[in-house]
Design a protein around this motif. Structure first.
Motif: not given
Length: 74
Positions: A35-52
């Motif tokens: 998500l971070f390197y290939y889809e270039e998502k921001k940490l906020d987006e990853i946090q939401s997507l993965l439930g952190y």
């Protein structure tokens, strides 16, 4: 030019080693790094997507995953 061929060959070898290391990572690490390197998502987006629940926990996870990937790619 021989040097150029060697350089491309070396780069291809490094890519292959990274890909092999990536396959050996756990599922959660693969998700975070993808998500971070290939889809270039921001940490906020990853946090939401993965439930952190905490962004700092996600940052630490990403850091550990990168370190693990580096070790697996040797």
């Amino acid at each position: 030019m021989i040097y150029d061929d060697y350089s491309e060959e070396e780069t291809n070898l490094q890519i292959e080693m990274l890909q092999n290391g990536f396959k050996k990572l756990g599922e959660q690490c693969r998700k975070v790094l993808h998500l971070f390197y290939y889809e270039e998502k921001k940490l906020d987006e990853i946090q939401s997507l993965l439930g952190y629940t905490n962004k700092d926990v996600l940052k630490s996870q990403k850091s550990r995953c990168l370190k693990q990937l580096k070790e697996l790619s040797k």
